[in-house]
Structures are given as C-alpha cells and as structure tokens.
Design a protein around this motif. Structure first.
Motif, PDB file in Angstrom:
ATOM      1  N   LYS A   1       0.884  -1.167   0.000  1.00 35.64           N
ATOM      2  CA  LYS A   1       0.000   0.000   0.000  1.00 35.64           C
ATOM      3  C   LYS A   1       0.916   1.209   0.000  1.00 35.64           C
ATOM      4  O   LYS A   1       1.707   1.388   0.916  1.00 35.64           O
TER       5      LYS A   1
ATOM      6  N   ASN B   1       1.035   5.171   0.050  1.00 35.04           N
ATOM      7  CA  ASN B   1       0.273   6.407   0.135  1.00 35.04           C
ATOM      8  C   ASN B   1       0.990   7.511  -0.614  1.00 35.04           C
ATOM      9  O   ASN B   1       2.189   7.658  -0.503  1.00 35.04           O
TER      10      ASN B   1
ATOM     11  N   LEU C   1      17.857  -4.387   8.331  1.00 33.01           N
ATOM     12  CA  LEU C   1      16.860  -3.812   9.218  1.00 33.01           C
ATOM     13  C   LEU C   1      17.287  -3.988  10.661  1.00 33.01           C
ATOM     14  O   LEU C   1      17.243  -3.053  11.460  1.00 33.01           O
ATOM     15  N   VAL C   2      17.714  -5.200  10.991  1.00 34.72           N
ATOM     16  CA  VAL C   2      18.124  -5.484  12.359  1.00 34.72           C
ATOM     17  C   VAL C   2      19.292  -4.585  12.750  1.00 34.72           C
ATOM     18  O   VAL C   2      19.333  -4.034  13.852  1.00 34.72           O
TER      19      VAL C   2
ATOM     20  N   ARG D   1      18.034  -1.096  13.375  1.00 32.14           N
ATOM     21  CA  ARG D   1      17.316  -0.997  14.650  1.00 32.14           C
ATOM     22  C   ARG D   1      18.292  -0.956  15.802  1.00 32.14           C
ATOM     23  O   ARG D   1      18.118  -0.184  16.757  1.00 32.14           O
ATOM     24  N   ARG D   2      19.319  -1.809  15.731  1.00 30.43           N
ATOM     25  CA  ARG D   2      20.281  -1.867  16.825  1.00 30.43           C
ATOM     26  C   ARG D   2      20.943  -0.511  17.025  1.00 30.43           C
ATOM     27  O   ARG D   2      21.054  -0.009  18.148  1.00 30.43           O
TER      28      ARG D   2
ATOM     29  N   MET E   1      19.814   2.427  16.207  1.00 29.54           N
ATOM     30  CA  MET E   1      18.868   3.416  16.738  1.00 29.54           C
ATOM     31  C   MET E   1      18.613   3.200  18.217  1.00 29.54           C
ATOM     32  O   MET E   1      18.528   4.169  18.988  1.00 29.54           O
ATOM     33  N   MET E   2      18.506   1.951  18.647  1.00 32.73           N
ATOM     34  CA  MET E   2      18.285   1.661  20.064  1.00 32.73           C
ATOM     35  C   MET E   2      19.466   2.137  20.896  1.00 32.73           C
ATOM     36  O   MET E   2      19.279   2.714  21.973  1.00 32.73           O
TER      37      MET E   2
ATOM     38  N   GLU F   1      21.581   4.543  20.261  1.00 37.23           N
ATOM     39  CA  GLU F   1      21.536   6.005  20.369  1.00 37.23           C
ATOM     40  C   GLU F   1      20.527   6.426  21.408  1.00 37.23           C
ATOM     41  O   GLU F   1      20.786   7.322  22.219  1.00 37.23           O
ATOM     42  N   PHE F   2      19.366   5.804  21.358  1.00 37.68           N
ATOM     43  CA  PHE F   2      18.307   6.202  22.276  1.00 37.68           C
ATOM     44  C   PHE F   2      18.697   5.906  23.716  1.00 37.68           C
ATOM     45  O   PHE F   2      18.466   6.722  24.609  1.00 37.68           O
TER      46      PHE F   2
ATOM     47  N   TYR G   1      20.956   8.491  25.035  1.00 40.79           N
ATOM     48  CA  TYR G   1      20.244   9.723  25.390  1.00 40.79           C
ATOM     49  C   TYR G   1      19.521   9.558  26.716  1.00 40.79           C
ATOM     50  O   TYR G   1      19.568  10.433  27.595  1.00 40.79           O
ATOM     51  N   ARG G   2      18.849   8.426  26.887  1.00 37.64           N
ATOM     52  CA  ARG G   2      18.081   8.227  28.117  1.00 37.64           C
ATOM     53  C   ARG G   2      19.000   8.203  29.331  1.00 37.64           C
ATOM     54  O   ARG G   2      18.638   8.709  30.394  1.00 37.64           O
TER      55      ARG G   2
ATOM     56  N   ALA H   1      19.745  11.700  30.263  1.00 34.38           N
ATOM     57  CA  ALA H   1      18.572  12.351  30.859  1.00 34.38           C
ATOM     58  C   ALA H   1      18.360  11.856  32.283  1.00 34.38           C
ATOM     59  O   ALA H   1      18.015  12.645  33.173  1.00 34.38           O
TER      60      ALA H   1
ATOM     61  N   THR I   1      11.576  14.369  31.781  1.00 36.97           N
ATOM     62  CA  THR I   1      12.835  14.743  31.129  1.00 36.97           C
ATOM     63  C   THR I   1      12.631  14.919  29.628  1.00 36.97           C
ATOM     64  O   THR I   1      13.399  15.595  28.952  1.00 36.97           O
TER      65      THR I   1
ATOM     66  N   LYS J   1      13.276  11.963  18.194  1.00 34.66           N
ATOM     67  CA  LYS J   1      12.689  10.924  17.345  1.00 34.66           C
ATOM     68  C   LYS J   1      11.460  11.460  16.629  1.00 34.66           C
ATOM     69  O   LYS J   1      10.844  12.419  17.082  1.00 34.66           O
TER      70      LYS J   1
ATOM     71  N   GLY K   1      12.574   3.839  20.370  1.00 33.63           N
ATOM     72  CA  GLY K   1      13.953   3.729  19.896  1.00 33.63           C
ATOM     73  C   GLY K   1      14.040   3.574  18.392  1.00 33.63           C
ATOM     74  O   GLY K   1      14.818   4.247  17.731  1.00 33.63           O
ATOM     75  N   VAL K   2      13.223   2.653  17.832  1.00 34.33           N
ATOM     76  CA  VAL K   2      13.344   2.351  16.399  1.00 34.33           C
ATOM     77  C   VAL K   2      12.323   3.094  15.542  1.00 34.33           C
ATOM     78  O   VAL K   2      12.332   2.959  14.329  1.00 34.33           O
TER      79      VAL K   2
ATOM     80  N   GLU L   1      13.232  -7.412  17.248  1.00 31.12           N
ATOM     81  CA  GLU L   1      14.499  -8.112  16.981  1.00 31.12           C
ATOM     82  C   GLU L   1      15.590  -7.079  16.860  1.00 31.12           C
ATOM     83  O   GLU L   1      15.600  -6.297  15.912  1.00 31.12           O
ATOM     84  N   ALA L   2      16.484  -7.070  17.779  1.00 32.47           N
ATOM     85  CA  ALA L   2      17.580  -6.108  17.668  1.00 32.47           C
ATOM     86  C   ALA L   2      18.786  -6.540  18.458  1.00 32.47           C
ATOM     87  O   ALA L   2      18.670  -7.202  19.470  1.00 32.47           O
TER      88      ALA L   2
END
Lengths: 629, 325
Positions: A508, A510, A561-562, A565-566, A568-569, A571-572, A575-576, A579, B201, B224, B273-274, B324-325
C-alpha cells in the motif's frame, strides 16, 4: 535534389539561358514573375492535337485561379514538353504548385510544377559551399537500459501532490525503489512511448522527451498549448495536438515530428480532438490515416504525403481500424437506401479489397482486432425487420485463412464489454443487464466452429482486462474509465495498492494528492517462439534459482533492518542515560517543591497507602415482579 | 481483557487525564460536563458543575487536591477534587485552550485563544497568594503575538513552560520572567497535544502534519519522529516501556475487513527507539482526540470524537513484545 534526376531540368536550364536577355528587359517588379508557373512533363504534340492539349491543361490548371497568359514553346513542329502559365495573383501560382505538382496525367506523363521564380533562386546558388558545422555527438546513453535489470523489475511513473511531483519507480517486490523524482517535471501529465523508450512530459510550450539511465532530455518539440500526443507504434514519429496553433494558410493544429531528429515533418488541420488519436498508425509505422466526412486519407512515411497523392472517397464511412498484424484497414459503412451496410478489409498499399461483408438492418458496428491481427471481430448491433429491439452479433473474420471466412456468433443479451485474449484465439464477453451480468468465454477453433467454453454469472463488472500474455483475466467494476486524472477526486487517503494477480495485497503506497500511475511498456520480446517454448519447459529449474535468490535478498533485508534498529536503540539508550543522570541530580529540588514527599516512584510512599474495596460490574438482570392481584 | 467504556459525555472528548497515582481519570468534552472516574472499574465518582461551554482542558495537581479546567465560556476554574466545590473562577476575554499545575502544585498557568480582537496570552497565578486570583491579577502575563498557542505543559521543576503553536513551533518560556528561553520548529503544522514522560525529562508532541515527535524537555532537542498518514491529535508516553501511543484520524480503510460492529478508528503504538509501529487497537467510532497512559503503564485510555472514553488494560503479549535487535 529531385531536379537533378528529372530529365526535364536540363531543357529548362537551356531555355532560361536563351530567355536571359528577355528576362533582363522585363521590369523587375515582384508581381509579374511571381504569378508564373512552369509545368514540365507535358505531352509533346503536333499542331493537330495542340488545341486538345490546351483544353486539358486549361481544365486542370484553372482550378487554382484565372489563367491570364499561357505559352507553349515549340520546336521541330511539336510542343517542347514544358509550358508557362500566368495567373492573376501569386497566390494562385503557389496553389497550383502545391496541388498540381505530381499530377498524373497518364501513365507516361506526371506533371512537375514549379514557380518560375524558383529557377532564378536555384540558379544563383553560390559556388562556395560552406561545409555544415559538425555537431558534437549527443550520447544519449543506453535508452533500453531498464530491460537489462538483473531482477527483471518493471518501472512505473507516479504523479502526485496534484501534479507537482513526478517520480519513476522500480517495482521492487518489497517496496517501490525510486529512480528519479523531479518537482514540476510535467505541467499536466506524462506518457510513455509504446515500446517504453521515452517518457513524454507536457509543457505550455510543447513536449519534452526523456530517457536513458538518468532520464536526460532527449528531444524537445515546440508546439504552443499542446494538449494531446500520440506515438507511432515504432516510436519513430510523435504526433502532437494543440487547439491554439491553427491558421488557414499554415495548418499547425496537429504536427507530426521525427522523434530522434526533432524535425517537424508535417502539419495538419484539426476540427475536433474529441476522438484522439485522430491519426491511426499502421502496426509498422509505414502508414497513418484519418477519417473525415466521407473520406479516408492515408499517408505514407517518411514522405508524409498522401498515398497515391489522393484520399479515398468512401461515402458515409463511420469507422476504420488498422490490423495490428499487417497493413490492412478494416472500415464500415452504414446502409444507404438500397445498398446494405458493409464491412470492408483493404490491403495497403495496393488498396485491394480483400474482403467485403454485407450486413443488413445495422444500427451500429464496432471493430475489435485480435492482438496479432489473426482475427477481426465486428460487433454488429441490428434491428431485425419487424422487431423493435436491438440484437447483437459478432462477425468473426479469420484473417489467416484463404479468402477470410466469416463466422457469426449470435448473442442473446446486450453486450457490456468485449475483449480478445492477447496471443490467443479466445475472447471474453461481458453481457446482460445489471445486476444480472455474466461473462462468457468463446474459443475460435480451427475447424470453422466457434465454441462457447463457459459462462459465469453474477459478475459485478463493467470492464475486462486480459493479462498482456493472455491466460488470465481481470474483471473490474470501474467507476470512471479514466486513465489520467487531472481533477483530484479525493483530498485525503490517496494511495495506490499493488496486488498479485491472484488477489494477494503486496503493497500500500500512500501518495498525497495522487494523480496518475503508468507502467512503463516493454518492447516485444526478441526471443523466437522456439526459445520461448524451451524456457517454459525449463521453468521449474529457473524457478528454483529465483526462489533461492528471493530468499537471500529477504534475509539480507532483515539483516540490514536489524542492524539499523540496533544502532537506533543504542543512540536512544545513550540519550536516556544522560537524561536519567540529570533527573537524579534534580532530586532535591523535587522533594523541596513537594514538601519533602518523594514521588519519584509510584510506590515511593508505601506508608501512605490505604486499602479500598472496589466493586466491579458483572451483569445486569431485569426481574419483573408479578402484579399483586 | 475487554475495554471499559465510559459514557459520560454528550459531545466529543477534548482531553482526558489521569491523576499522579492513576486511580482517577478526569475527562472533559465539548459539553460543559467535567467528569471524574475510578480508572480501575469505570465507576464515575462525580462531576464538577459550573462551566457553561465546551471544556478544552483539565489538570489535577500532584496531590490530587485541586482540579483545574479551562473552557470556551471564557473562564478558567479551580475545583476541590474531593467535594466538587468550585474554589475559584478566573474570567478571561477569550476561550481558555490549555491549562496546568506546576510540579509543586502552587502555580497555575493557562493560555487563552486569539479571539474577538484579543490576542493570545499565557497567564500565571500563584495560588499561595490568594489576592492574585481574587482580583484577577496574574503575576505574569506573556503575550503571544504571532501564532497562537494550541498546547502547553510545565517543565520538570516549574521553571519554564513548553508551548506548542498553531504554526508548528515550540517555545520555552520562563515562568519567572516570561522571557523566551528557546525556540524550535520541527513540525510544519499545528501542534495538537504535548505530553511529558513520567519523569518529565522528555515530551512528545502530536501534530496536524501527520507526525508525532520526541523532544528533550530542557534543550528542546528533537530526538525521534513517528510518521503516520493522518493528523495526530494526541500522543502519550508509556511510563514503563519505550513506547508511545498515537491517536488521530482514520487510516486508509483496509478493504478486506467488513465488520461494521467494531469501530474502526485505531490507537497506534510505536517503539520510541526504532520509530516503528508495532501494534494497533481498534474500537472508537470516530477519530481519537486524547490518549493517556495510566501511571503504572499497565493500561491506557482514549477519548474520541464519538464522545466515548475507553480504558484498555493490556494483554500479556504487550508486556512480552520486543523488537528483533
């Protein structure tokens, strides 16, 4: 160039030399000489037949204007074979040249007509010849590059954001891969050429063609206000239409161009663009034709001139159509007093009528060619004598058999749609009245019979789409049969969905204010029938290889993809962590603001908790109490 | 578990909010009714009566003693949570769009719309000084000349507020001096909702530009983005997981579902996160206007255009889900 070959030229050359003195004396006013034409290849006759010749010439040439003067030079008792005619005005002379040049008087004499002033022009060509500047080679790249895609993906164009953005995509199994996206690439919509080589974009000033790996601009065609275009099937010619450009003297409504050189080949008038394309091309691009009232005009390429210099007069001609498999035109004429309606098949360029079929009590006809030109189906609507209603027959012409036999299939119900199977000898018919619509499949067999294979009823459809290779068919109930969509129908939820032909939804996509999607066509295969047979035989072996390849690419995608994702996690989490540290630092301030009460966790103040009993709604029951007696 | 359906409003829901401990759920709508419910079983405690127009916003202080509401009837009202008594009424010149208590529960702020020739303002009242409310004299009033404020929340320690504007801008205003501390423009259209994380935060913005975005509260740094195909009306952050729930308009209808009984409007769950969607919950019969996570993260609530509020307790699968990561 033509003059050098013509025998007449040398005699004229000599003449002009002789007349040189006279010419010199003649007043140098433009008008005088501009109205004179020279006609060559005129029969050489003696004085006995001169009168007759003059009458014939007069009859032919006074069509273009009043002839004020004529001169038939003689030598040795006979006319020389060329004559001079003077008209009232230069416009008549021009007209005469235009229309009488090439006029076939008889087998041996075809007139060559020229303006007298042209001779002067061509004789004073300078001796110095400037070698034309060598144009740098325009490397357009490999225009067919997309056919070499190792994954055999198709391409398609999408216009969205109400026409502001155009994007070309690879039809990748997972999601469309953008190749080229340009803002305001076209001002209205786009068109692919029939073999997919070019992408045409529309602009106020004309058409642009793009192609190659980077979709570079290949050619531009200047036609102010262009609205519609068409390609010849071979892609050699482009036809453009603009309502703005037509003038009496210079027809510019329709222009035919040479695609590669960009040269304007010829212009035509156009009364109405209601049934575009006005010109229908033969399958090999050798001819194109159009129909006007009582006339069929067939032109040939590359000269762009009328075949045999004249149009065909066909009284009452209603419709015509080229065979996709050969240079044959089918056309039909309705009833005329005592003469029944008829369908005619005409071979080009000989103009030989290879088949004529008379039809009686005809209301309307529609011509449907099978994709290879093997069959022609004429859908005939008739009102039989003595009845009121309309009955439909299909007249099937077997083009590949001697003398083109015709078989008739009678239909009991009204017809909604008809479509030949491409590459096959079957056709599908949608018939009936809504809501009781059925689809029937017929097979045109070799033994002269046309067999009804199967009928499926209760179909909700108004259009038939065969798969381009045949075998499969899609029935659709389309709200509007529009290929291009300039008006935005919905403001929200614009998207296009991709399905497998078996109905599994793949994607699909858009696209805000989506306007148009067009698949890029492919040229016909280069494989021979035998090669195709062989590949079909080996298909199982190829399937295994392809499936393995697909699985590999899937896991590759998952791996990517994996990995993404890894990252990005990670990095997050970083950051956390930062904080959190700041949060912990501020604990005292929080305690202060809340009068010493620690609210950082929900269970920070267990002492403060109360026990409560809560009721949950389970069921509602209504009990009627009996009335007291 | 079946969701609990709260039917206490006659018009579309404008905002829903849990108190700090999560046992109470406050709901306001385009009708003048202000409801409070027990979140555990959906039983209604009571109503706060007084408003005469649509109520746009509601907030409860950290101790669940006071309730604050803002309305289109040009008033901001303070209520006693337990008794339902109206404690104070601040008359305004235009509709009150957003309101809230600071971390300590001592200062209230609210913004008023740009209407009838009056421009947008944010007003600050210190409740410890009763004269401010009584004489309708806020200790500070920040004018907002350009794009009006459409949503606003307090910062973690009551030092600043974070305001979202009609043009998609985010501004950080000092609650002491009123000066503009920071400005960021990541959204291209109106910011419909701002909600902070439990620890305040970071915060999530929901915008008409079809996306929700995560920002750091102190630096306003964009972290994000979560993209959809429809305007996002509200977004809330889970207090226990890296999840965010988005509520908004309807997705392009799935052709294959034919059920007409279930409402088709969905709340969509994304992983922070993702930035990928991992689940949807159907149920509303109209677009979702407000979402909120229960402070313990085991349930969430949504209020819709249909006037209903639904409380959903998560299935075990929700707690086991992992990418899955």
């Amino acid at each position: 160039n033509d003059y050098v070959k013509e025998p007449g030229f040398f005699s004229l050359f000599l003449f002009a030399e002789l007349l040189g003195d006279v010419l010199k004396d003649q007043p140098q006013e433009a008008d005088g000489i501009d109205s004179v034409i020279v006609v060559d290849n005129v029969p050489q006759v003696g004085p006995d037949r001169l009168e007759k010749l003059k009458n014939v010439i007069h009859k032919i040439f006074s069509k273009f204007g009043k002839i004020t003067n004529e001169f038939y030079p003689e030598a040795d008792g006979k006319t020389k074979g060329y004559i001079f005619l003077e008209y009232m005005s230069p416009a008549h002379a021009v007209d005469a040249v235009k229309n009488a040049d090439g006029y076939k008087l008889d087998k041996q004499h075809t007139f060559r007509v020229n303006l007298f002033t042209d001779f002067d022009k061509y004789m004073t060509i300078s001796e110095e010849w400037d070698i034309p500047e060598k144009q740098p080679f325009k490397d357009l790249g490999n225009l067919r590059y997309w056919l070499e895609d190792p994954d055999c993906r198709d391409q398609y164009s999408v216009i969205f954001e109400s026409g502001d953005r155009t994007c070309i995509y690879w039809n990748d199994a997972k999601e469309p891969v953008a190749i080229e996206e340009r803002p305001r690439w076209t001002e209205t919509y786009v068109r692919w050429s029939p073999k997919g080589t070019y992408l045409a974009t529309f602009h106020q000033r004309g058409i642009a063609l793009w192609g190659g790996e980077k979709f570079k601009q290949i050619q531009r065609f200047s036609h102010q206000g262009v609205q519609l275009i068409d390609f010849s099937p071979c892609e050699r010619y482009l036809v453009t239409f603009s309502p703005l450009m037509d003038t009496q003297d210079d027809p510019q409504a329709i222009i035919i161009w040479d695609t590669l050189t960009g040269q304007k080949k010829r212009g035509f008038h156009c009364e109405s663009s209601a049934h575009w394309p006005i010109f229908k091309w033969s399958h090999d691009g050798k001819f194109f034709a159009r129909m006007t009232s009582d006339t069929l005009s067939i032109y040939e390429t590359p000269s762009m001139g009328l075949l045999d210099k004249k149009s065909l007069k066909i009284n009452g001609i209603k419709d015509f159509s080229w065979s996709p498999g050969g240079n044959i035109i089918a056309f039909w004429v309705p009833e005329d007093k005592d003469i029944p309606a008829r369908v005619t098949l005409m071979q080009l360029p000989s103009r030989q009528e290879i088949r004529v079929r008379n039809l009686f009590n005809v209301v309307d006809c529609k011509l449907h060619w099978q994709k290879n030109g093997d069959y022609l189906c004429v859908k005939v609507d008739r009102t039989p004598k003595g009845t009121q209603g309309v009955v439909t027959n299909f007249e099937i012409f077997r083009m590949r058999e001697k003398q083109v036999p015709v078989d008739v299939v009678e239909m009991k119900e009204s017809i909604i749609a008809f479509a030949w199977e491409p590459n096959g000898s079957k056709f599908a018919v949608l018939h009936g009245e809504p809501p009781r619509i059925s689809i029937s499949f017929y097979h045109v067999k070799n033994n002269g019979k046309i067999e009804l294979i199967k009928t499926f009823d209760k179909q909700q459809a108004n259009t038939i789409f065969w798969s381009p290779q045949g075998q499969f068919l899609v029935l659709a109930g389309l709200r509007r049969n529009s290929i291009l969509c300039l008006e935005v129908i919905h403001r929200v939820d614009n998207a296009y969905w991709l399905w497998t032909f078996q109905g599994r939804l793949l994607q699909k996509n858009n696209k805000d204010r989506f306007c148009q999607l067009l698949w890029r066509p492919r040229p016909p295969t280069l494989l021979s029938q035998d090669q195709i047979k062989q590949i079909k035989k080996d298909l199982k072996r190829y399937s295994k290889i392809f499936e393995q390849k697909d699985r590999l690419s899937q896991t590759k995608a998952s791996k990517e993809l994996v990995e993404r994702r890894r990252t990005m996690m990670e990095e997050f989490r970083k950051y956390r962590k930062m904080a959190q540290e700041l949060y912990l630092e501020q604990k005292n301030e929080r305690l202060e603001l809340r009068g010493g009460v620690d609210t950082d966790e929900l269970d920070s103040n267990v002492d403060d908790w109360e026990e409560e009993t809560v009721e949950f709604f389970i069921n509602e029951e209504i009990i009627t109490i009996a009335e007291p007696e | 578990m079946k969701p609990i359906l709260l039917q206490g409003h006659e018009r579309s829901i404008t905002q829903i909010k849990y108190n700090r401990e999560g046992d109470l759920l406050f709901t306001v709508a385009k009708d003048p009714i202000v409801n409070v419910w027990y979140s555990i079983n959906g039983e209604r405690l009571g109503t706060y009566n007084g408003h005469t127009g649509a109520v746009w916003c509601v907030d409860a202080d950290w101790d669940t003693r006071h309730v604050l509401t803002g309305s289109a009837d040009n008033s901001c009202r303070l209520w006693d949570c337990e008794t339902g008594k109206q404690l104070a009424l601040v008359k305004t010149n235009s509709a009150v769009r957003t309101c809230g208590f600071d971390f300590g529960g001592n200062i209230i702020m609210f913004s008023t719309d740009k209407q009838m020739g009056y421009q947008c303002f944010v007003s600050f009242f210190d409740l410890r000084d009763p004269s401010q409310i009584e004489s309708d004299e806020p200790y500070m009033k920040i004018p907002c000349n350009e794009s009006k404020i459409t949503s606003a929340v307090w910062g973690p320690l009551g030092e600043f507020i974070i305001a979202g504007h009609e043009n998609g801008e985010l501004n950080q205003f000092s609650a002491k001096s009123g000066e503009l501390l920071m400005n960021v423009k990541e959204h291209t259209k109106q910011i419909n909702d701002i909600q902070t994380s439990r620890d305040m935060t970071m915060f999530i913005t929901a915008s008409k530009d079809n996306s929700a975005k995560l920002f750091d509260s102190t630096t306003l740094e964009h972290q994000k983005s979560f993209r959809t195909e429809r305007p996002v009306n509200s977004a809330a952050l889970s207090p226990i997981f890296d999840h965010v729930v988005l509520g908004g308009g309807q997705e392009a209808m799935d052709v294959t579902t034919t059920s007409t009984r279930i409402g088709k409007f969905e709340a969509r769950f994304f992983h922070l996160g993702v930035e990928e969607e991992f689940g949807r919950i159907k149920g509303h019969f109209g677009p979702i206007n407000s979402v909120a996570f229960h402070p313990d993260g085991k349930s969430y609530s949504s209020g819709g255009e249909d006037g209903y509020v639904r409380i959903h307790y998560f299935d075990p699968q929700y707690f086991e889900f992992e990418f899955e990561a």
